[in-house]
Structures are given as structure tokens and as C-alpha cells.
Design an enzyme around this catalytic site. Structure first.
Site, PDB file in Angstrom:
ATOM      1  N   HIS A 307      36.115 -71.088  19.064  1.00 36.29           N
ATOM      2  CA  HIS A 307      34.876 -70.975  18.269  1.00 36.29           C
ATOM      3  C   HIS A 307      33.691 -71.353  19.146  1.00 36.29           C
ATOM      4  O   HIS A 307      33.803 -72.244  19.989  1.00 36.29           O
ATOM      5  CB  HIS A 307      34.927 -71.910  17.051  1.00 36.29           C
ATOM      6  N   ASP A 364      39.395 -67.884  10.563  1.00 40.30           N
ATOM      7  CA  ASP A 364      40.121 -66.608  10.391  1.00 40.30           C
ATOM      8  C   ASP A 364      41.616 -66.733  10.618  1.00 40.30           C
ATOM      9  O   ASP A 364      42.350 -65.778  10.350  1.00 40.30           O
ATOM     10  CB  ASP A 364      39.538 -65.565  11.369  1.00 40.30           C
TER      11      ASP A 364
HETATM   12  C1  SDX Z   1      34.035 -66.325  13.330  1.00 39.28           C
HETATM   13  O1  SDX Z   1      29.840 -68.224  15.040  1.00 39.28           O
HETATM   14  C2  SDX Z   1      30.405 -68.468  13.890  1.00 39.28           C
HETATM   15  O2  SDX Z   1      30.072 -69.392  13.194  1.00 39.28           O
HETATM   16  C3  SDX Z   1      31.489 -67.479  13.505  1.00 39.28           C
HETATM   17  C4  SDX Z   1      32.288 -67.787  12.262  1.00 39.28           C
HETATM   18  C5  SDX Z   1      31.442 -67.757  11.007  1.00 39.28           C
HETATM   19  O3  SDX Z   1      31.838 -68.382  10.017  1.00 39.28           O
HETATM   20  O4  SDX Z   1      30.448 -66.963  10.991  1.00 39.28           O
HETATM   21  O5  SDX Z   1      32.908 -69.063  12.365  1.00 39.28           O
HETATM   22  C6  SDX Z   1      33.393 -66.752  12.059  1.00 39.28           C
HETATM   23  O6  SDX Z   1      33.602 -65.360  13.935  1.00 39.28           O
HETATM   24  C7  SDX Z   1      35.163 -67.162  13.883  1.00 39.28           C
HETATM   25  C8  SDX Z   1      35.655 -66.637  15.279  1.00 39.28           C
HETATM   26  C9  SDX Z   1      36.613 -65.493  15.027  1.00 39.28           C
HETATM   27  N1  SDX Z   1      36.963 -64.843  16.320  1.00 39.28           N
HETATM   28  C10 SDX Z   1      38.199 -65.012  16.848  1.00 39.28           C
HETATM   29  O7  SDX Z   1      39.089 -65.704  16.359  1.00 39.28           O
HETATM   30  C11 SDX Z   1      38.428 -64.178  18.113  1.00 39.28           C
HETATM   31  C12 SDX Z   1      39.109 -65.034  19.179  1.00 39.28           C
HETATM   32  N2  SDX Z   1      38.160 -66.023  19.648  1.00 39.28           N
HETATM   33  C13 SDX Z   1      37.370 -65.754  20.793  1.00 39.28           C
HETATM   34  O8  SDX Z   1      37.126 -64.457  21.122  1.00 39.28           O
HETATM   35  C14 SDX Z   1      36.272 -66.778  21.093  1.00 39.28           C
HETATM   36  O9  SDX Z   1      36.839 -68.002  20.947  1.00 39.28           O
HETATM   37  C15 SDX Z   1      34.993 -66.702  20.285  1.00 39.28           C
HETATM   38  C16 SDX Z   1      34.386 -65.333  20.330  1.00 39.28           C
HETATM   39  C17 SDX Z   1      35.220 -67.086  18.880  1.00 39.28           C
HETATM   40  C18 SDX Z   1      34.006 -67.686  20.929  1.00 39.28           C
HETATM   41  O10 SDX Z   1      33.728 -67.209  22.174  1.00 39.28           O
HETATM   42  P1  SDX Z   1      32.723 -68.002  23.154  1.00 39.28           P
HETATM   43  O11 SDX Z   1      32.112 -69.171  22.492  1.00 39.28           O
HETATM   44  O12 SDX Z   1      31.810 -66.999  23.776  1.00 39.28           O
HETATM   45  O13 SDX Z   1      33.708 -68.626  24.205  1.00 39.28           O
HETATM   46  P2  SDX Z   1      34.133 -67.916  25.545  1.00 39.28           P
HETATM   47  O14 SDX Z   1      34.514 -66.496  25.244  1.00 39.28           O
HETATM   48  O15 SDX Z   1      33.089 -68.185  26.564  1.00 39.28           O
HETATM   49  O16 SDX Z   1      35.484 -68.718  25.905  1.00 39.28           O
HETATM   50  C19 SDX Z   1      35.453 -69.915  26.647  1.00 39.28           C
HETATM   51  C20 SDX Z   1      36.802 -69.933  27.374  1.00 39.28           C
HETATM   52  C21 SDX Z   1      37.047 -68.661  28.210  1.00 39.28           C
HETATM   53  O17 SDX Z   1      37.961 -69.026  29.228  1.00 39.28           O
HETATM   54  P3  SDX Z   1      37.342 -69.371  30.738  1.00 39.28           P
HETATM   55  O18 SDX Z   1      36.463 -68.196  31.117  1.00 39.28           O
HETATM   56  O19 SDX Z   1      36.580 -70.663  30.541  1.00 39.28           O
HETATM   57  O20 SDX Z   1      38.571 -69.517  31.603  1.00 39.28           O
HETATM   58  O21 SDX Z   1      37.869 -69.970  26.407  1.00 39.28           O
HETATM   59  C22 SDX Z   1      38.646 -68.778  26.521  1.00 39.28           C
HETATM   60  C23 SDX Z   1      37.798 -67.759  27.264  1.00 39.28           C
HETATM   61  O22 SDX Z   1      38.601 -66.810  27.941  1.00 39.28           O
HETATM   62  N3  SDX Z   1      38.945 -68.338  25.142  1.00 39.28           N
HETATM   63  C24 SDX Z   1      40.104 -67.842  24.742  1.00 39.28           C
HETATM   64  C25 SDX Z   1      39.966 -67.620  23.372  1.00 39.28           C
HETATM   65  N4  SDX Z   1      38.728 -67.963  22.984  1.00 39.28           N
HETATM   66  C26 SDX Z   1      38.098 -68.411  24.091  1.00 39.28           C
HETATM   67  N5  SDX Z   1      41.247 -67.558  25.430  1.00 39.28           N
HETATM   68  C27 SDX Z   1      42.259 -67.045  24.693  1.00 39.28           C
HETATM   69  N6  SDX Z   1      42.210 -66.803  23.355  1.00 39.28           N
HETATM   70  C28 SDX Z   1      41.077 -67.078  22.668  1.00 39.28           C
HETATM   71  N7  SDX Z   1      41.015 -66.842  21.368  1.00 39.28           N
END
Ligand code: SDX
Length: 428
Positions: A307, A364
Site C-alpha cells: 500500500h 483488497d
Molecule cells: C487500493 O491509495 C489508496 O488508498 C488505495 C486504496 C483505497 O482505499 O483507495 O487503499 C485501495 O488501491 C489498495 C491497493 C490495491 N493494489 C494492490 O493490491 C496491487 C498490488 N500492490 C502494489 O502494486 C503496490 O503495493 C501498490 C500499487 C499498492 C503501492 O505501490 P507503491 O506505493 O508505488 O509502491 P512501489 O510500487 O514503489 O513498491 C515499493 C517496493 C517495490 O520493490 P523495490 O523496487 O523497492 O525492490 O515494494 C514492491 C515493489 O516492487 N512491491 C511489491 C508489491 N507491492 C510493492 N512486490 C510484490 N508484490 C506487491 N504487491
């Protein structure tokens, strides 16, 4: 805490005011940055470090896993309030009195008819259309039946627009489902509560007597509360920026529905179930999927994990996880996918990759398990998220307009070609 922040560029020092929020959060007001520095801007892809506005609606503490709507803890609201009460709280700032609550519900019921011409628009969609695309389009189409943009300075006009969209979105959502199922469209029954009526519009069959199940009604009511607002998330920011051009409320909500659809945002609830089903079909080997999620060369992400704000458990996920156990037990459903979800979460939460990045289950991760138990088909999961988020979008849109915020128009750092002369085709 000092009252100003100093920025030094090229030996020159610039001062900027520091703003302190009601929860002691600190923001540097750079609204004059470009003017006083002669053109310097900041850059922050994904706005990870940028507050877009001052808001009094929802407070999140990502480190502590706190979520409050207008100061009320999500745990209390999920336990003690119903969805329309929470909608009223988010939009108008206070929990409604008994009379206000009754009038709000009645006014919404009075607006729950949708012009039959909207059905002609619905008829244009193939049965295979994703309901999020249908609902976004039909919501935008409502502008054709409500051409005048709401006068936000009139409390009455704003109230009428609020009850209208709260009344009509559930109808459009149910119609999108019934279109996909090839069922005749329903207008519901105003003698029922808001959530109960929505379920009837979804599942009522012309040749059966519809029976409402209080376990399902209560579970869905709680899920909608948990999704009702979440400060400046992607779809809410979309609603705000669309509304900042003074686009109407319905058009702005339609834009928010489209933004919510993405699998990184609200579309994740559908992606989670599809992922869990894949793991189940693949023999339930979570470790393989954990490794895929960790592999930088693999685009696969553990859907429902991570998140932007929560670097701790998403408080909504905690509540939904408990509710999932209760609902499945109450309905006598044994869903092996819930066991897979639990096992996957357990393994991920003990894995260094996830721990070091503070990746926890988000709202989710478990919600789809309950939606499925309630009989809601997977493509409708994100539509349920939109129904829940509707009051938040309305509240944030109204706040942005009442605060007379300027049109959203970010700057950029240009990194393209510098000036060059045109080249005739025969010289390229
Ligand atoms: C919602 O914003 C809100 O409030 C949203 C929400 C709401 O109520 O409106 O809460 C609802 O959208 C919840 C999120 C639902 N999405 C997912 O479950 C999809 C999977 N999650 C990710 O794609 C990710 O965690 C996000 C999009 C939710 C957040 O992405 P960020 O903040 O941009 O974080 P990032 O992509 O920069 O990740 C940081 C690190 C990275 O690794 P490094 O580059 O540091 O090595 O964490 C890793 C990412 O690769 N990472 C994951 C991951 N989420 C982040 N690796 C594997 N699986 C994941 N799910």
C-alpha cells in the site's frame, strides 16, 4: 517546530511556510516556489511525498494503521454505524440525527428511478462488457439527464445532487450486472433499506419470490463502510482534479470510476481472487507465487499486498478478515480459496522481501472472498468498491469546490529535444 523551511539553491536561500495539520502532520507550503525562485519546481512521480490539498474528511496513519472518517475510528463505524449514516458523515461532516438520517434515506429513495432512456444506452453494450466500463459510461450518461452542473454554493442544490447520485449509482450497478446475466432490469423496492434494496435489484428473479438474507445485507453494509473513503487515493485524486475544472459531479465521479478500475487500485479485488484461483489450480503452491512476486524480472505482483500509505496492516483488511470467517461460517460456506489466502499471507508476512518493504495485506486481499460468498460475481467486485467509495468521492469533490481550489494543472520537467529546424521529407 519552526514556522518556515529554508531551501538553498545555487547559494540563494528561499523561505517557505510550514503548515501543521490537526494530527501534527507537517507540510511545507511551496505554492509560491516557482514565483520566488524564478521558475524552479519540485518533481515527485506518483506524488509519494506531495500533499495535493488540505482536507478535513479522512485521516490515515500508515505507520500505525489508523483510519478515521471525520475523526471517528473505522473500527467503531464498521461496528456501530450503517453505510448511509457513514455517507452522511463523510459528505456533511457530522453523524446525522435520527431525523436527518430518516430524511436522507427517504430523499435517496425518491431519486432511485433512472430514466428509461438510459436503458437504451445500456442496450448498446455487449454482454461481455466489463461492468466497470458500463457503470462509468452510464454514470457519465446521467449528465445528459441532469445537464445543469450543480451550484455548489447552494446547500439545497448540493444536497439534491448528492442524494441523486447516491440513489442512481446502485441502480446502474445492478443494471450492469443484470445486462451481463441477460436478466430483465429491476428498479428495486423503496420499502427496503439502501443495501438490501441494492441486493434485491441485483438478484431478484422474475419467477421467484426474493428472500433477503440479513447476514448478507449486514456483511455488504460493513464492506461498503470500509471502502467509503481513503483520503487522496488515485481515484479520489481523479475526482478532485476532474472537478477542479468545474466539470459536474456526475462527470467527475465517472472519471473516478475509471481510475478505480486499474488492477493496482480498486481492480485489485478482482485480481486477488483470480490470483488465488490460479494458485489453487496450480496445486496451492504459494511459495512459487511468493518467489514470482519477489523476482524483479517477473511482472507478477502479489495482488492485495502492499500500500502506498499503510506500512503496517491495513485496518480495513483486519476487519474484513474477521468478517470473512464470520460470513462464511454464517452462510455455511467452505471456500478453499480463503485457506489459500490465509496461507499465502502467513508465508508472505514472514518473508524478508515483504517485511523489509512493509508489504501487508490491504483492503483488497480478503474482500473478494466475502463478495463471492455473498453471491457477487468476480467482474462486479470493483463495482462494489465503487459503490462503497461513492460517498468519499462526493465528500472530497464537495470539499474541493467549497474550498474554491484552483484548477489542477501540475508542471513538468521537460527532458525532450531542444529546438531544431523542420526537415523536409526527402531529407529525413
Ligand atoms: C487500493 O491509495 C489508496 O488508498 C488505495 C486504496 C483505497 O482505499 O483507495 O487503499 C485501495 O488501491 C489498495 C491497493 C490495491 N493494489 C494492490 O493490491 C496491487 C498490488 N500492490 C502494489 O502494486 C503496490 O503495493 C501498490 C500499487 C499498492 C503501492 O505501490 P507503491 O506505493 O508505488 O509502491 P512501489 O510500487 O514503489 O513498491 C515499493 C517496493 C517495490 O520493490 P523495490 O523496487 O523497492 O525492490 O515494494 C514492491 C515493489 O516492487 N512491491 C511489491 C508489491 N507491492 C510493492 N512486490 C510484490 N508484490 C506487491 N504487491
Amino acid at each position: 517546530m519552526s514556522k518556515t523551511a529554508i531551501l538553498e539553491v545555487d547559494g540563494k536561500r528561499y523561505e517557505f511556510p510550514i503548515l501543521i495539520g490537526s494530527e501534527n502532520e507537517v507540510s511545507i507550503d511551496i505554492s509560491k516556489l516557482r514565483t520566488i525562485t524564478g521558475g524552479i519546481t519540485t518533481i515527485d512521480p506518483g506524488f509519494k511525498n506531495t500533499s495535493s490539498c488540505q482536507s478535513a474528511i479522512t485521516f490515515l496513519d500508515g505507520e500505525k494503521g489508523i483510519l478515521r472518517y471525520r475523526g471517528y475510528a473505522i473500527e467503531e463505524l464498521a461496528e456501530k454505524a450503517d453505510f448511509l449514516e457513514v455517507a452522511y458523515l463523510l459528505i456533511f461532516g457530522e453523524l446525522p440525527t435520527k431525523e436527518q438520517n430518516k430524511k436522507f434515506h427517504r430523499d435517496i429513495q425518491k431519486q432511485s428511478l433512472v430514466d428509461t432512456d438510459v436503458q437504451k444506452i445500456l442496450d448498446g453494450f455487449p454482454k461481455t462488457a466489463h461492468p466497470m466500463g458500463v457503470v462509468s459510461a452510464l454514470t457519465s450518461a446521467l449528465t445528459a439527464f441532469n445537464p445543469k452542473s450543480v451550484n455548489v454554493d447552494s446547500e439545497e442544490a448540493m444536497y439534491n445532487a448528492v442524494v441523486k447520485i447516491l440513489a442512481k449509482l446502485p441502480v446502474l450497478a445492478a443494471w450492469a450486472y443484470r445486462k451481463e446475466e441477460g436478466l430483465p432490469l429491476e428498479y428495486g423496492d423503496n420499502s427496503l433499506g439502501y443495501v438490501e434494496n441494492f441486493l434485491k435489484m441485483m438478484f431478484d428473479l422474475p419467477n421467484e419470490v426474493y428472500k433477503s438474507n440479513p447476514v448478507i445485507v449486514n456483511a455488504l453494509d460493513k464492506l461498503l463502510i470500509l471502502h467509503a473513503d481513503h483520503e487522496q487515493n488515485c481515484s479520489t485524486s481523479t475526482v478532485r482534479i476532474a472537478g477542479s475544472s468545474h466539470a459536474g459531479l456526475f462527470a467527475s465521479i465517472s472519471a473516478g470510476i475509471s481510475a478505480l478500475w486499474g488492477p493496482l487500485h480498486g481492480g485489485a479485488n478482482q485480481a486477488v481472487i483470480e490470483m488465488l484461483e490460479d494458485i489453487k489450480a496450480d496445486g496451492g503452491d504459494f511459495q512459487k507465487y511468493i518467489e514470482k512476486a519477489k523476482d524483479k524480472n517477473d511482472p507478477f505482483r502479489l495482488m492485495g499486498f502492499g500500500h502506498r500509505v499503510y506500512k503496517n496492516f491495513d485496518p480495513r483488511a483486519k476487519i474484513i478478515k474477521v468478517a470473512a470467517d464470520e460470513v462464511l461460517a454464517d452462510l455455511g460456506i467452505d471456500d478453499p480459496v480463503l485457506d489459500i489466502a490465509r496461507g499465502l499471507a502467513e508465508v508472505a508476512l514472514s518473508d524478508e522481501y515483504f517485511k523489509s518493504r512493509n508489504l501487508y495485506p490491504n483492503v483488497d486481499f480478503y474482500s473478494g472472498i466475502i463478495y463471492r460468498a455473498l453471491g457477487i460475481p468476480v467482474p462486479m467486485f470493483t463495482v462494489m468498491f465503487a459503490l462503497g467509495r461513492l460517498p468519499g468521492w462526493i465528500a472530497q469533490w464537495r470539499e474541493m469546490r467549497l474550498n474554491k481550489e484552483p484548477i489542477g494543472r501540475p508542471r513538468q520537467l521537460y527532458v525532450g529535444a531542444t529546438e531544431r529546424a523542420f526537415v523536409a521529407e526527402n531529407k529525413r
